[in-house]
Design a protein around this motif. Structure first.
Motif, PDB file in Angstrom:
ATOM      1  N   VAL A 141      -4.921   0.140   3.973  1.00 43.73           N
ATOM      2  CA  VAL A 141      -3.783  -0.225   4.815  1.00 43.73           C
ATOM      3  C   VAL A 141      -4.135  -0.078   6.290  1.00 43.73           C
ATOM      4  O   VAL A 141      -3.719  -0.885   7.125  1.00 43.73           O
ATOM      5  CB  VAL A 141      -2.537   0.609   4.446  1.00 43.73           C
ATOM      6  N   LEU A 142      -4.931   0.932   6.628  1.00 46.67           N
ATOM      7  CA  LEU A 142      -5.354   1.085   8.019  1.00 46.67           C
ATOM      8  C   LEU A 142      -6.238  -0.086   8.454  1.00 46.67           C
ATOM      9  O   LEU A 142      -6.093  -0.619   9.558  1.00 46.67           O
ATOM     10  CB  LEU A 142      -6.095   2.412   8.201  1.00 46.67           C
ATOM     11  N   ASN A 172       0.807  -1.216   0.000  1.00 46.24           N
ATOM     12  CA  ASN A 172       0.000   0.000   0.000  1.00 46.24           C
ATOM     13  C   ASN A 172       0.842   1.268   0.000  1.00 46.24           C
ATOM     14  O   ASN A 172       0.484   2.245  -0.679  1.00 46.24           O
ATOM     15  CB  ASN A 172      -0.948  -0.015   1.204  1.00 46.24           C
ATOM     16  N   ILE A 173       1.964   1.272   0.722  1.00 50.42           N
ATOM     17  CA  ILE A 173       2.802   2.469   0.717  1.00 50.42           C
ATOM     18  C   ILE A 173       3.432   2.668  -0.654  1.00 50.42           C
ATOM     19  O   ILE A 173       3.533   3.793  -1.158  1.00 50.42           O
ATOM     20  CB  ILE A 173       3.881   2.380   1.801  1.00 50.42           C
ATOM     21  N   SER A 202      -4.909   4.155   1.357  1.00 50.46           N
ATOM     22  CA  SER A 202      -4.625   4.499   2.757  1.00 50.46           C
ATOM     23  C   SER A 202      -5.687   3.919   3.685  1.00 50.46           C
ATOM     24  O   SER A 202      -5.378   3.440   4.785  1.00 50.46           O
ATOM     25  CB  SER A 202      -4.558   6.022   2.906  1.00 50.46           C
ATOM     26  N   LYS A 203      -6.937   3.935   3.264  1.00 54.92           N
ATOM     27  CA  LYS A 203      -7.999   3.326   4.071  1.00 54.92           C
ATOM     28  C   LYS A 203      -7.802   1.824   4.183  1.00 54.92           C
ATOM     29  O   LYS A 203      -7.989   1.226   5.245  1.00 54.92           O
ATOM     30  CB  LYS A 203      -9.355   3.638   3.444  1.00 54.92           C
ATOM     31  N   ILE A 225       0.703   4.043  -2.822  1.00 57.05           N
ATOM     32  CA  ILE A 225       0.466   5.457  -2.515  1.00 57.05           C
ATOM     33  C   ILE A 225       1.572   6.325  -3.100  1.00 57.05           C
ATOM     34  O   ILE A 225       1.310   7.394  -3.675  1.00 57.05           O
ATOM     35  CB  ILE A 225       0.360   5.654  -0.987  1.00 57.05           C
ATOM     36  N   HIS A 226       2.821   5.877  -2.991  1.00 51.79           N
ATOM     37  CA  HIS A 226       3.946   6.647  -3.526  1.00 51.79           C
ATOM     38  C   HIS A 226       3.831   6.798  -5.041  1.00 51.79           C
ATOM     39  O   HIS A 226       4.012   7.891  -5.600  1.00 51.79           O
ATOM     40  CB  HIS A 226       5.259   5.970  -3.153  1.00 51.79           C
ATOM     41  N   ILE A 228      -5.148   6.847  -3.925  1.00 55.29           N
ATOM     42  CA  ILE A 228      -4.385   7.036  -2.680  1.00 55.29           C
ATOM     43  C   ILE A 228      -5.310   6.971  -1.472  1.00 55.29           C
ATOM     44  O   ILE A 228      -5.002   6.345  -0.448  1.00 55.29           O
ATOM     45  CB  ILE A 228      -3.649   8.394  -2.723  1.00 55.29           C
ATOM     46  N   LYS A 229      -6.477   7.627  -1.583  1.00 59.52           N
ATOM     47  CA  LYS A 229      -7.433   7.600  -0.478  1.00 59.52           C
ATOM     48  C   LYS A 229      -7.874   6.171  -0.172  1.00 59.52           C
ATOM     49  O   LYS A 229      -7.928   5.742   0.990  1.00 59.52           O
ATOM     50  CB  LYS A 229      -8.638   8.456  -0.833  1.00 59.52           C
TER      51      LYS A 229
END
Length: 371
Positions: free
Chosen positions: A224-225, A188-189, A221-222, A192-193, A217-218
């Motif tokens: 991965v959390l 996920n990172i 990030s959701k 996102i990158h 990206i949104k």
């Protein structure tokens, strides 16, 4: 749970009561040939129980005092009976607390003294039967003490083995959590990158495409959390131990990857949870690597469900534009995938394939049962 040292006073009290009561009963039954109880006899009857209280701190001296009290009691002509409870307790404790030589010596000395006493004082019960009875009683007491010691050591060994197994399982669980966190974060990172770099590049000339990258990206990030929360929940009591991701979510994974992916499946069958989780993570890591090192390349993901194994194959045709993250990362993705496959008894091969790169994992499956 009450400690053994805290139990000693209660055992001493019980022993004292039984020794006195049984000796009083023996006094009535042996009044024809044994001396009646007097203050000195009661003092000897209480000596053994008192030694039980401090036996844990002074095991050998207290045992010697308890046996000496028995010898004085018998040689004083007092009735046989309850006085023998204290030395029996002492023998059991000596054997169980690694003072076995002392216990066997005291048992042998007691046997010799009782036999000598019977013959030297012309006791009416002396004879071969008396000697055999005393020998058998002492021997059975020692055998029972040894059996109790063996049983206690076996229980302690089983407890140590259980604790060691618990520590091993905890270590394996920590390793699994670390691997899960690595896969979740790395994928996920990296996504996102890549999407952030794309958004920055397209922000001025193609704002709609940049908006799509920001939406990705949104979502990432959701995701991965949520996955981190699922992985870390295993630390909580009663938390479910089910896999955090399965092959039923592959389409969602492909959509979020931002890559041109062709997903095909050959066959279908139920999979063990561990295999399904490993297959998902292998595909996830492979897509992460493709996005990092082969941007712009079409990626083919193929799952082959065989009777004895699941084949996971992920391949690309090579980068068509400069890689955004080619110089980043610690290079733990492929070793981590190999570890996942090896943990299930499978294999994983990763390397160049034509102009691109291919990952192929073979994960063993249990034989299908037909109902």
């Amino acid at each position: 749970m009450r400690s053994k040292s805290g139990f000693a006073p209660y055992l001493a009290l019980i022993t004292a009561v039984f020794q006195i009561v049984l000796s009083q009963g023996a006094e009535w039954g042996q009044r024809a040939f044994r001396q009646p109880l007097d203050p000195w006899a009661y003092a000897l009857l209480l000596a053994g129980p008192l030694m039980i209280v401090v036996h844990r701190k002074y095991p050998i001296p207290t045992a010697l005092v308890a046996f000496a009290a028995v010898y004085l009691f018998i040689w004083g002509g007092y009735p046989y009976g309850g006085i023998f409870i204290s030395p029996i307790v002492m023998l059991f404790w000596l054997v169980s607390r690694r003072h076995r030589p002392t216990a066997w010596i005291l048992a042998g000395v007691s046997l010799a003294l009782f036999i000598v006493y019977a013959w030297s004082t012309h006791q009416p019960q002396r004879g071969l039967f008396h000697d055999l009875a005393v020998s058998s009683f002492i021997l059975l007491t020692m055998v029972a003490a040894e059996l109790a010691r063996i049983a206690g050591e076996r229980r302690a060994q089983q407890q140590r083995a259980a604790e060691e197994e618990s520590r091993r399982q905890a270590s394996e669980e920590r390793l699994t959590m670390a691997r899960e966190l690595h896969d979740v974060l790395a994928h996920n990172i990296s996504l996102i990158h890549v999407q952030a770099s794309t958004a920055l590049h397209l922000m001025d000339d193609h704002p709609e495409q940049a908006r799509t990258a920001l939406a990705t990206i949104k979502t990432a990030s959701k995701e991965v959390l949520g996955e981190m929360r699922s992985v870390l929940n295993v630390l909580r009591d009663g938390a479910p131990r089910s896999p955090t991701a399965g092959l039923d979510r592959l389409a969602e994974l492909v959509e979020r990857s931002g890559l041109e992916v062709e997903l095909t499946r050959e066959g279908s069958r139920p999979l063990p949870p561990a295999v399904e989780r490993a297959a998902y993570r292998i595909v996830q890591e492979s897509l992460t690597n493709a996005g990092r090192y082969a941007p712009g390349s079409p990626v083919a993901v193929r799952l082959e469900y065989g009777p004895r194994e699941l084949v996971v194959r992920v391949s690309d045709t090579g980068a068509t534009r400069p890689a955004v993250l080619a110089g980043s990362g610690g290079g733990n993705g492929i070793p981590g995938m190999r570890e996942r496959a090896a943990a299930l008894g499978g294999t994983l091969v990763a390397g160049p394939s034509g102009t691109g790169f291919q990952v192929e994992a073979r994960l063993p499956l249990p034989e299908e049962t037909t109902s």
